[in-house]
Scaffold this motif. Structure first.
Motif, PDB file in Angstrom:
ATOM      1  N   THR A 142       0.874  -1.294   0.097  1.00 61.25           N
ATOM      2  CA  THR A 142      -0.110   0.149   0.191  1.00 61.25           C
ATOM      3  C   THR A 142       0.833   1.270   0.175  1.00 61.25           C
ATOM      4  O   THR A 142       0.794   1.787  -0.452  1.00 61.25           O
TER       5      THR A 142
ATOM      6  N   SER B  42       2.635   1.511  -3.641  1.00 63.07           N
ATOM      7  CA  SER B  42       1.106   2.093  -4.559  1.00 63.07           C
ATOM      8  C   SER B  42       0.953   3.528  -4.569  1.00 63.07           C
ATOM      9  O   SER B  42       0.358   4.273  -4.936  1.00 63.07           O
ATOM     10  N   VAL B  43       0.848   4.520  -3.213  1.00 64.72           N
ATOM     11  CA  VAL B  43       0.286   5.227  -3.066  1.00 64.72           C
ATOM     12  C   VAL B  43       1.297   6.295  -2.993  1.00 64.72           C
ATOM     13  O   VAL B  43       0.509   7.748  -2.929  1.00 64.72           O
TER      14      VAL B  43
ATOM     15  N   GLY C 286       3.083  11.873  -3.197  1.00 60.76           N
ATOM     16  CA  GLY C 286       0.884  10.916  -2.633  1.00 60.76           C
ATOM     17  C   GLY C 286       1.067  11.405  -1.101  1.00 60.76           C
ATOM     18  O   GLY C 286       1.899  12.993  -0.474  1.00 60.76           O
TER      19      GLY C 286
ATOM     20  N   PRO D  22       0.255   7.085   4.289  1.00 58.96           N
ATOM     21  CA  PRO D  22      -0.861   6.464   4.889  1.00 58.96           C
ATOM     22  C   PRO D  22      -1.404   5.796   6.225  1.00 58.96           C
ATOM     23  O   PRO D  22       0.061   5.268   6.529  1.00 58.96           O
TER      24      PRO D  22
END
Length: 525
Positions: free
Chosen positions: A242, A245-246, A291, A294
């Motif tokens: 995660t 990805s983010v 980004g 998370p």
């Protein structure tokens, strides 16, 4: 805008347009209804904006692009009944001054970035609040028991926040008319437990389609009541995937082996594990991460070091990080904004809490400050670019080397002297032209009153010697001047001598300053 200048404006409805710019100020003291919803209005709600609108009953500026915090002065709108600020990017705390608005019935603050606790001051026994919507913020803490004081409460929505604990039993047992109650938009027929009508318990998610609370899947968890979206994974490989990805893993600037087939989690670049294979350290400094951070990182139950510094991360710091047992946290050198989550300030990372003292700046330097490491020792920074950025490690306005400051000061002084000399030269030429045009006469001046203006300044402009004829105190004056003006000349001479003395002292002071190692420029903000 011109509308803001209307002196007796009472109702303004410009909703559902494409209005841009900042929130206009209104001159009228008679405003009762302002609706600017669903536009493109940006900027902040200034602390002075609510002032002067004591008659305002309805304020709706929802679904715009407003930023900043909700000012405490919002409480000065004593007649306000409906307050709707939904769908912006407002951050900071819910003002306790809203509780001073005795007539307020509707409070809608959903879909913002508000943090901190829900203030109990909003819910007095005399309150007329009937509809409260805090959905989709980052509010934390527990639900205040004072909510049970609200006799007219018919709608309460707290979904999608970071509230822990349980729903107060007093609120679950409140004697309200369930046929009119739509708490959290969950039908009471769908659930028997009144507490679930208000918020799903921990490790459950609210399902919008079935209007029910559903448990998190195996190896997932949710530490909050009223959670929605997805549960947080507990599998470390899933959490790291995660993160990759983010933060746009394919665009990371350094060579790494993330997401390669056959590469174990503990072998990922920047990852360290203990002997049992638990992730204990993530160091991805200057990897060009983009980004947001998370919240899933909070699922790493053995994580001690998290270093995501000097990247391009944006958004707010998730308060979820407080659930990881961090000993070091470095998020400096990014583009993070907003306030530091209060509960994260209770983390013991970076020696926070040493000697029983907890400070948010030990986690990261607040906006408007900077520090060598981006946390810990933080100093004020007046660089305009630092106003909204957390964790700055440099500050343009105070980081200029002292040697450069001294050089700049010297050059500035030299330039002012040259400019002044040129100005005096021009003035003297003009005076000569006037002298030749009027004719001239001479007047004897005693040697004791002879003027020598070498090496001094008047009002910071250097003066040259006044040319005296015959070297014996002869001064040129226009014909129109009085022959018997010795009193005026003595006064003028005294002014010149005083100016000379002041200038000499001023030059000596300046020389001492330039030679001093602590000289600084007063750089404008």
């Amino acid at each position: 805008t011109q509308l803001g200048k209307l002196p007796k404006l009472e109702i303004l409805d410009l909703s559902l347009n494409n209005i841009t710019g900042s929130l206009p100020k209104f001159k009228s003291n008679y405003l009762k209804d302002i609706s600017l919803a669903f536009n493109q209005i940006s900027g902040e709600i200034g602390s002075d904006w609510p002032v002067g609108h004591e008659l305002l009953v309805e304020l709706d500026i929802s679904w715009n692009k407003l930023t900043g915090s909700i000012p405490d002065s919002i409480g000065s709108m004593k007649a306000l009944v409906n307050l709707t600020l939904s769908g912006n990017d407002l951050y900071g705390f819910v003002p306790t001054t809203i509780g001073k608005i005795s007539n307020i019935q509707t409070l809608k603050l959903e879909q913002n970035s508000l943090i901190g606790r829900i203030p109990k001051e909003l819910f007095s026994s005399n309150s007329k609040l009937s509809s409260i919507n805090f959905e989709g913020n980052d509010l934390s803490g527990t639900l205040p028991e004072a909510l049970a004081n609200l006799k007219y409460l018919a709608e309460l929505n707290i979904k999608g926040n970071k509230i822990t604990g349980e729903v107060p039993k007093q609120l679950c047992q409140a004697e309200t008319s369930l046929e009119h109650q739509e708490l959290s938009s969950i039908s009471s027929a769908k659930m028997q437990d009144n507490c679930k009508n208000i918020a799903c318990p921990i490790n459950f998610l609210f399902n919008q389609e079935t209007l029910s609370c559903e448990p998190c899947p195996y190896n997932f968890f949710s530490p909050y009541i009223g959670a929605e979206g997805v549960c947080i994974p507990m599998n470390e490989n899933d959490i790291l995937q995660t993160l990759w990805s983010v933060t746009y893993g394919p665009g990371w600037s350094k060579i790494n082996n993330w997401n390669y087939d056959g590469v174990r989690t503990c072998s990922f670049t920047g990852i360290s594990c203990d002997d049992e294979g638990n992730v204990i350290s993530i160091i991805l400094r200057n990897f060009n991460l983009r980004g947001t951070i998370p919240k899933e990182l909070s699922g790493l139950k053995h994580l001690k070091v998290l270093d995501l510094s000097d990247n391009m991360l944006t958004g707010h710091i998730p308060s979820d990080l407080r659930f990881a047992p961090l000993e070091k946290l470095d998020l400096s050198g990014n583009h993070l904004v907003g306030l530091i989550p209060p509960l994260l300030c209770r983390s013991e990372a970076n020696d926070n809490g040493e000697n029983g003292e907890y400070h948010c700046y030990n986690i990261i330097c607040p906006s408007g400050t900077y520090g060598e490491t981006g946390y810990g020792e933080c100093s004020p920074c007046y660089d305009i670019d630092a106003n909204d950025t957390l964790g700055r490690t440099t500050c343009i306005s105070v980081d200029l080397p002292k040697s450069e400051v001294a050089i700049l000061a010297t050059l500035t002084f030299a330039a002012s002297v040259v400019f002044s000399l040129v100005a005096v030269f021009v003035v003297m030429k003009v005076c000569r032209k006037r002298k030749h045009g009027l004719g001239e006469m001479t007047k004897e001046v005693p040697d004791s009153e002879t003027v020598n203006t070498n090496n001094f300044q008047v009002d910071d402009a250097p003066l040259q010697d006044i040319p005296l004829k015959n070297g014996g105190g002869i001064i040129t004056i226009p014909k129109e001047a009085s022959v018997d003006d010795s009193v005026e000349w003595r006064s003028y001479n005294r002014q010149i001598q005083q100016a000379k003395k002041r200038s000499s002292e001023k030059n000596q002071d300046y020389a001492r300053q330039v030679g001093h190692e602590d000289v600084w420029l007063d750089v404008p903000r």
